[in-house]
Structures are given as C-alpha cells and as structure tokens.
Design an enzyme around this catalytic site. Structure first.
Site, PDB file in Angstrom:
ATOM      1  N   THR A 154      -0.127 -11.010   6.926  1.00 44.88           N
ATOM      2  CA  THR A 154      -1.023 -11.531   7.966  1.00 44.88           C
ATOM      3  C   THR A 154      -1.875 -12.695   7.466  1.00 44.88           C
ATOM      4  OG1 THR A 154      -2.997 -10.906   9.235  1.00 44.88           O
ATOM      5  CG2 THR A 154      -2.598  -9.653   7.250  1.00 44.88           C
ATOM      6  N   ASP A 155      -2.342 -13.509   8.396  1.00 45.16           N
ATOM      7  CA  ASP A 155      -3.258 -14.593   8.008  1.00 45.16           C
ATOM      8  C   ASP A 155      -4.631 -14.054   7.609  1.00 45.16           C
ATOM      9  OD1 ASP A 155      -4.138 -13.832  10.535  1.00 45.16           O
ATOM     10  OD2 ASP A 155      -4.097 -15.851  11.395  1.00 45.16           O
ATOM     11  N   GLU A 156      -4.898 -12.771   7.953  1.00 48.77           N
ATOM     12  CA  GLU A 156      -6.231 -12.219   7.658  1.00 48.77           C
ATOM     13  C   GLU A 156      -6.509 -12.134   6.165  1.00 48.77           C
ATOM     14  OE1 GLU A 156      -7.600  -8.900   9.847  1.00 48.77           O
ATOM     15  OE2 GLU A 156      -6.618  -9.520  11.700  1.00 48.77           O
ATOM     16  N   TYR A 179      -8.473  -3.350   6.299  1.00 48.94           N
ATOM     17  CA  TYR A 179      -7.091  -3.697   6.669  1.00 48.94           C
ATOM     18  C   TYR A 179      -6.619  -4.925   5.899  1.00 48.94           C
ATOM     19  CZ  TYR A 179      -3.404  -6.129   9.252  1.00 48.94           C
ATOM     20  OH  TYR A 179      -2.258  -6.818   9.570  1.00 48.94           O
ATOM     21  N   LYS A 183      -3.704  -5.361   2.992  1.00 50.92           N
ATOM     22  CA  LYS A 183      -2.549  -6.264   3.122  1.00 50.92           C
ATOM     23  C   LYS A 183      -2.541  -7.277   1.969  1.00 50.92           C
ATOM     24  CE  LYS A 183       0.146  -6.487   6.032  1.00 50.92           C
ATOM     25  NZ  LYS A 183       1.448  -5.772   6.231  1.00 50.92           N
ATOM     26  N   ARG A 243      -8.952 -16.917  17.483  1.00 55.15           N
ATOM     27  CA  ARG A 243      -7.680 -16.440  16.948  1.00 55.15           C
ATOM     28  C   ARG A 243      -6.590 -17.427  17.372  1.00 55.15           C
ATOM     29  NH1 ARG A 243     -10.865 -14.089  14.541  1.00 55.15           N
ATOM     30  NH2 ARG A 243     -11.118 -11.857  14.118  1.00 55.15           N
TER      31      ARG A 243
HETATM   32  P1  NAD Z   1       2.084  -1.532  14.670  1.00 50.78           P
HETATM   33  O1  NAD Z   1       0.850  -0.788  14.317  1.00 50.78           O
HETATM   34  O2  NAD Z   1       2.376  -1.792  16.112  1.00 50.78           O
HETATM   35  O3  NAD Z   1       3.369  -0.773  14.088  1.00 50.78           O
HETATM   36  C1  NAD Z   1       3.409  -0.246  12.806  1.00 50.78           C
HETATM   37  C2  NAD Z   1       4.640   0.646  12.687  1.00 50.78           C
HETATM   38  O4  NAD Z   1       4.700   1.145  11.341  1.00 50.78           O
HETATM   39  C3  NAD Z   1       4.597   1.878  13.614  1.00 50.78           C
HETATM   40  O5  NAD Z   1       5.851   2.062  14.219  1.00 50.78           O
HETATM   41  C4  NAD Z   1       4.265   3.020  12.667  1.00 50.78           C
HETATM   42  O6  NAD Z   1       4.779   4.275  13.106  1.00 50.78           O
HETATM   43  C5  NAD Z   1       4.921   2.546  11.368  1.00 50.78           C
HETATM   44  N1  NAD Z   1       4.293   3.148  10.189  1.00 50.78           N
HETATM   45  C6  NAD Z   1       2.968   3.181   9.886  1.00 50.78           C
HETATM   46  N2  NAD Z   1       2.772   3.837   8.726  1.00 50.78           N
HETATM   47  C7  NAD Z   1       4.006   4.188   8.274  1.00 50.78           C
HETATM   48  C8  NAD Z   1       4.465   4.874   7.109  1.00 50.78           C
HETATM   49  N3  NAD Z   1       3.605   5.337   6.196  1.00 50.78           N
HETATM   50  N4  NAD Z   1       5.786   5.073   6.962  1.00 50.78           N
HETATM   51  C9  NAD Z   1       6.668   4.631   7.902  1.00 50.78           C
HETATM   52  N5  NAD Z   1       6.295   3.988   9.011  1.00 50.78           N
HETATM   53  C10 NAD Z   1       4.974   3.762   9.199  1.00 50.78           C
HETATM   54  O7  NAD Z   1       2.020  -2.868  13.836  1.00 50.78           O
HETATM   55  P2  NAD Z   1       2.503  -4.337  14.215  1.00 50.78           P
HETATM   56  O8  NAD Z   1       1.437  -5.009  14.985  1.00 50.78           O
HETATM   57  O9  NAD Z   1       3.875  -4.264  14.768  1.00 50.78           O
HETATM   58  O10 NAD Z   1       2.537  -5.015  12.759  1.00 50.78           O
HETATM   59  C11 NAD Z   1       3.720  -5.005  11.969  1.00 50.78           C
HETATM   60  C12 NAD Z   1       3.457  -5.758  10.688  1.00 50.78           C
HETATM   61  O11 NAD Z   1       3.092  -7.100  10.973  1.00 50.78           O
HETATM   62  C13 NAD Z   1       2.318  -5.194   9.848  1.00 50.78           C
HETATM   63  O12 NAD Z   1       2.674  -5.277   8.501  1.00 50.78           O
HETATM   64  C14 NAD Z   1       1.133  -6.099  10.166  1.00 50.78           C
HETATM   65  O13 NAD Z   1       0.242  -6.132   9.077  1.00 50.78           O
HETATM   66  C15 NAD Z   1       1.853  -7.414  10.348  1.00 50.78           C
HETATM   67  N6  NAD Z   1       1.193  -8.389  11.224  1.00 50.78           N
HETATM   68  C16 NAD Z   1       0.792  -8.043  12.481  1.00 50.78           C
HETATM   69  C17 NAD Z   1       0.247  -9.011  13.318  1.00 50.78           C
HETATM   70  C18 NAD Z   1      -0.180  -8.679  14.731  1.00 50.78           C
HETATM   71  O14 NAD Z   1      -0.735  -9.532  15.408  1.00 50.78           O
HETATM   72  N7  NAD Z   1       0.078  -7.480  15.242  1.00 50.78           N
HETATM   73  C19 NAD Z   1       0.090 -10.327  12.870  1.00 50.78           C
HETATM   74  C20 NAD Z   1       0.484 -10.646  11.554  1.00 50.78           C
HETATM   75  C21 NAD Z   1       1.053  -9.668  10.753  1.00 50.78           C
HETATM   76  O1  DAU Z   2      -4.370 -12.312  12.597  1.00 52.34           O
HETATM   77  C1  DAU Z   2      -3.359 -11.364  12.497  1.00 52.34           C
HETATM   78  C2  DAU Z   2      -3.913 -10.000  12.813  1.00 52.34           C
HETATM   79  O2  DAU Z   2      -4.131  -9.958  14.219  1.00 52.34           O
HETATM   80  C3  DAU Z   2      -2.988  -8.868  12.385  1.00 52.34           C
HETATM   81  O3  DAU Z   2      -2.839  -8.876  11.007  1.00 52.34           O
HETATM   82  C4  DAU Z   2      -3.528  -7.512  12.845  1.00 52.34           C
HETATM   83  O4  DAU Z   2      -2.586  -6.488  12.542  1.00 52.34           O
HETATM   84  C5  DAU Z   2      -3.744  -7.564  14.342  1.00 52.34           C
HETATM   85  O5  DAU Z   2      -4.332  -6.353  14.775  1.00 52.34           O
HETATM   86  C6  DAU Z   2      -4.640  -8.748  14.729  1.00 52.34           C
HETATM   87  O6  DAU Z   2      -5.994  -8.531  14.248  1.00 52.34           O
HETATM   88  P1  DAU Z   2      -7.277  -8.915  15.138  1.00 52.34           P
HETATM   89  O7  DAU Z   2      -8.414  -8.118  14.684  1.00 52.34           O
HETATM   90  O8  DAU Z   2      -7.436 -10.392  15.217  1.00 52.34           O
HETATM   91  O9  DAU Z   2      -6.734  -8.422  16.586  1.00 52.34           O
HETATM   92  P2  DAU Z   2      -7.452  -7.607  17.766  1.00 52.34           P
HETATM   93  O10 DAU Z   2      -6.509  -7.623  18.924  1.00 52.34           O
HETATM   94  O11 DAU Z   2      -7.980  -6.293  17.326  1.00 52.34           O
HETATM   95  O12 DAU Z   2      -8.700  -8.516  18.126  1.00 52.34           O
HETATM   96  C7  DAU Z   2      -8.547  -9.879  18.495  1.00 52.34           C
HETATM   97  C8  DAU Z   2      -9.935 -10.462  18.685  1.00 52.34           C
HETATM   98  O13 DAU Z   2     -10.542  -9.876  19.836  1.00 52.34           O
HETATM   99  C9  DAU Z   2     -10.881 -10.174  17.538  1.00 52.34           C
HETATM  100  O14 DAU Z   2     -11.731 -11.292  17.353  1.00 52.34           O
HETATM  101  C10 DAU Z   2     -11.693  -8.975  18.014  1.00 52.34           C
HETATM  102  C11 DAU Z   2     -11.764  -9.187  19.522  1.00 52.34           C
HETATM  103  N1  DAU Z   2     -11.788  -7.964  20.352  1.00 52.34           N
HETATM  104  C12 DAU Z   2     -10.847  -7.018  20.136  1.00 52.34           C
HETATM  105  C13 DAU Z   2     -10.809  -5.868  20.889  1.00 52.34           C
HETATM  106  C14 DAU Z   2      -9.763  -4.806  20.649  1.00 52.34           C
HETATM  107  C15 DAU Z   2     -12.745  -7.825  21.354  1.00 52.34           C
HETATM  108  O15 DAU Z   2     -13.593  -8.698  21.565  1.00 52.34           O
HETATM  109  N2  DAU Z   2     -12.699  -6.694  22.119  1.00 52.34           N
HETATM  110  C16 DAU Z   2     -11.791  -5.696  21.934  1.00 52.34           C
HETATM  111  O16 DAU Z   2     -11.833  -4.659  22.654  1.00 52.34           O
END
Ligand code: NAD
Ligand code: DAU
Length: 374
Positions: A154-156, A179, A183, A243
C-alpha cells in the site's frame, strides 16, 4: 518477456475485495461487465488460499468456481500463518508463483486491535516467503527466474504528504498506523528475502481502491449503503484528508503486468492520479447515488455528520506511478465518473451480497466499536 512459468499460481486472500476481483479478472469474469478489462490471457491454474475472516467471501468467486472449479481453480481454506498447511499446498499444486493479497486491511480496526495485523501481515507474509524459499530451493548461489513471489502493498507505508509532492518508489518509509506499520514491515521482509536469500520477488504499492466486492466498512461502500438505508454519513474530522482513488480492475491489471514482466527485485507504485478530498468525494458520491437510487441529493447532504477524527489520520496520499507507466506500459483505463457509477450501481443491485456480509461479525464489530458514531 520474462521466463516465469506462471502455470500454478497461489493467490492469497482471494476471497477479499481486491483478491476476488483479481481472480475474476484472470478468468475473464468482470463483476461490472466491463469487457475491455477482461484480457488477462492467463491459461494456467489458480489456487486461492484464504482463511475467510469477516472480509473474505467465497461467493465473490461463484462464477469462477462454477466454470473452472476443480480444473483450473481451487479453493483452500487455510491461514497463511499455518506453515504446515502452506507447505502442503505448495507441494500439492506445485506452486511456481505467489501473488500475495491476504492481509488485515482496515486502518480503523488496526487502531482498535493491532494484534491480528501483526500476525497476518507480518508473520503470515514471513511464513509464505520462507515456505516459498525452501520449496523453490533458491539461494544467492542458486537463483531462479522461472518462479516469482509478488507482494501486494500500500501507499500508506510512505506516511503522510503535505499539500504538494508525491510518493515515489524511493520515498522513505514512514508508516503511522498499526496497519501501515505492519505492511511496511512485511515489505521490508520481502526485500530482505530477495537480498539475503535470492528469492525472486516483485512488490507493488497501490493507492485507495474502489469497486465491487469491497467490504462496507471502507469509505465508498459504507457511504453508498448508509445513503440507501437513510443513515447518517460519518465524515472523520473536517473531511479535508486526501486520497488517490483507483478502480480495482486497473490495479489488478497492473499487478498481472508486473507478475508477467516486472523486473525481479523491483518495486512499482500504482496510482489512480485521481486525488479527492474526502468531503468532495462524498459530494460526488451523493450526486451519483441519489440519481441511481431515486433520492433527493439535498436531503442526503443533510445527513452528513462530522465525527471524531481517526487518531493519527494521514493527511494526504498521492502516488507517482511514472515508473510502471514508462517501464511496463501500464495505463489506467477507467475514468472516475464511470468507475464510481459502476460501483454505485453494483452496490444498489447486490442486496443479497450486502445482507450476507452485514449479517455476521461486521455488524457485531460496528455495534461494539462505532455505535456512538453513527
Ligand atoms: P480485504 O480485507 O478485503 O481482504 C483480505 C482477504 O484476506 C480476506 O479474504 C481475508 O479472509 C483474507 N485473510 C486475512 N487474513 C488471512 C490469513 N491469516 N490467512 C489467509 N487469509 C487471510 O483486503 P483488500 O482490500 O482486498 O486488500 C488486499 C491487499 O491489498 C492487502 O494486502 C492490502 O494491504 C492491499 N491494499 C489494499 C488497498 C485498498 O484500497 N483496499 C490499497 C492498496 C493495497
Ligand atoms: O491507501 C491505500 C489504503 O486505502 C489501503 O492500504 C487500505 O487497506 C484501505 O483500507 C485504504 O485505507 P484508508 O484508511 O485510506 O481507507 P478508508 O476507506 O478507511 O478511508 C478513506 C478516507 O475516508 C480516510 O481519510 C478516512 C475517511 N473516512 C473513512 C470512513 C470509513 C471517513 O471520513 N469516514 C468513514 O466512515
């Protein structure tokens, strides 16, 4: 063209949001029906390892299961921290490629309970790396270019930006939440396995994804569903945090491109070049959702409530993705307007999926941790 086999791919976390979209993409099954994305050209097998936390849902892959289950698609319910299960799976399916999505992914949950993040994101990644290293018998003296471990990050990990500037692949790591720290730690261990043991790896760091199958705790699906259900729209703090949003299939095309052609040992940033302040994004989302759901946008706007800010809330993320564009020719295909409209339509028309994911642990968790905020 690389010499990678790409025949027996282990995808971890394939029942989650990005992982399930990835597997659907690989097998030509777009959730949104956007045909232009469905050109992976993949002809091998995928083994999906997922332990099915609250965020994992095998229903996301029912089409793939029906068409390819038992021939080219296999599901293994296992924890990535379970070394003996992972060793068995590598052996049984003769794994030649790992694409590692599995993680605890939600920042707010990591603030309330970091332990699961440390276990899965750090220990789980370590377990996979170590099993891969031994199964592929790689070392600095015995390097291989036919196998690959791709780590999704992630970019985080780069921390928080001010009003200007972008994260590049060389930006120093500066994670703030449990988190992002977990990562960042996993990224460092991946790189350590490359430098120390010669494990062939690639790594990608992506911005915020949106699209179908995202668990409704994340901003976009949470807001769509709250609007539909007439609930308040909780904005953390003033809503000025920024974001950079990317459609999930654009991210997944980038991942597949790196896995096919990325240079071993390299990391690639993936971004949407699409920055939005939360409050402005919400306004756009209200406009689209109100239109699709037959609501009055001005009435919906009145349900915005500014709630207590997230502790350590990163101000701005923005990715410079020039490297992947230049070196691998990747380009974003989805416009934000189209992707967001597809996403809104998808959530409004998948009641059954929503009811199912909201019926279990998620609701219990929201009730016990966030009841006062909604
Ligand atoms: P998600 O939470 O929707 O899905 C995670 C999946 O991993 C689930 O199916 C869960 O059951 C499985 N899992 C969790 N713990 C596990 C374990 N111990 N063993 C086996 N399976 C397990 O997550 P996502 O949003 O699809 O993110 C996927 C990947 O992408 C992550 O590595 C996250 O850090 C990265 N990522 C997410 C975002 C985003 O915006 N969602 C952005 C950048 C990177
Ligand atoms: O940048 C990549 C990341 O993006 C991933 O690595 C993470 O897995 C993914 O969860 C996401 O993280 P964020 O914290 O940016 O996403 P989230 O959807 O939780 O929140 C987006 C923005 O909105 C953040 O600034 C917090 C704000 N927010 C979020 C929620 C859930 C609110 O203001 N209200 C809310 O209820």
């Amino acid at each position: 063209m690389s010499d990678r086999k790409l025949k027996n791919i282990l995808v971890t976390g394939g029942c989650g949001f990005i992982g399930s979209n990835f597997i659907n993409y690989m097998f030509g099954q777009s959730a949104t029906g956007s045909r232009e994305f469905m050109d992976s050209g993949f002809d091998g097998r995928i083994v999906n390892v997922d332990c099915l936390t609250y965020a994992g849902n095998p229903d996301n892959l029912s089409g793939v299961q029906k068409a390819f289950g038992g021939t080219r698609y296999f599901f293994e319910k296992a924890d990535i921290c379970d070394r003996s299960a992972i060793e068995r799976i590598f052996k049984q399916y003769d794994i030649d490629t790992v694409i590692h999505f599995a993680a605890e992914s939600h920042v707010d949950r990591s603030i309330l309970g970091p332990e699961a993040f440390i276990k899965t994101n750090i220990m789980g990644t370590y377990t996979l790396l170590d099993v891969a290293r031994k199964f592929w018998n790689v070392s600095l003296d015995n390097q291989r270019d036919d196998v690959l471990f791709h780590h999704i990050s992630t970019d985080e990990v780069y921390g928080s930006l001010g009003e200007t500037g972008y994260f590049t692949e060389t930006t120093p790591y500066d994670p703030r939440s449990p988190y992002s720290a977990s990562k960042a730690s996993s990224d460092h261990i991946v790189m350590a396995y490359y430098h120390t043991y010669g494990l062939p790896i690639t790594l990608s760091n992506c911005t915020n994804n949106y699209g179908p199958y995202q668990f409704p705790e994340k901003l976009i699906p949470l807001m769509i569903l709250n609007m539909q259900e007439g609930k308040n729209l909780p904005v953390y703090g003033e809503g000025k945090n920024i974001r950079d949003w990317i459609y999930v299939e654009d991210h997944n095309r980038a991942v597949w491109q790196i896995v096919k052609d990325g240079i071993t040992g390299q990391k690639y940033n993936i971004g949407g070049e699409n920055e939005w302040q939360n409050i402005k994004l919400l306004d756009k989302l209200i406009e689209l959702t109100a239109k699709e759901a037959g609501l009055n946008a001005d009435d919906v706007r009145k349900t915005i409530v500014h709630v207590k800010d997230r502790p350590g809330h990163d101000a701005r993320y923005a990715i410079d993705c020039a490297k992947i564009k230049k070196e691998l020719g990747w380009e974003r295909k989805m416009t934000f307007e189209e992707g967001l409209t597809l996403t809104v339509k998808w959530y409004l028309s998948h009641k059954e999926w929503i009811e199912r994911v909201q019926s279990g642990e998620y609701l219990k968790w929201i009730d016990s941790n966030y009841a006062g905020r909604k």
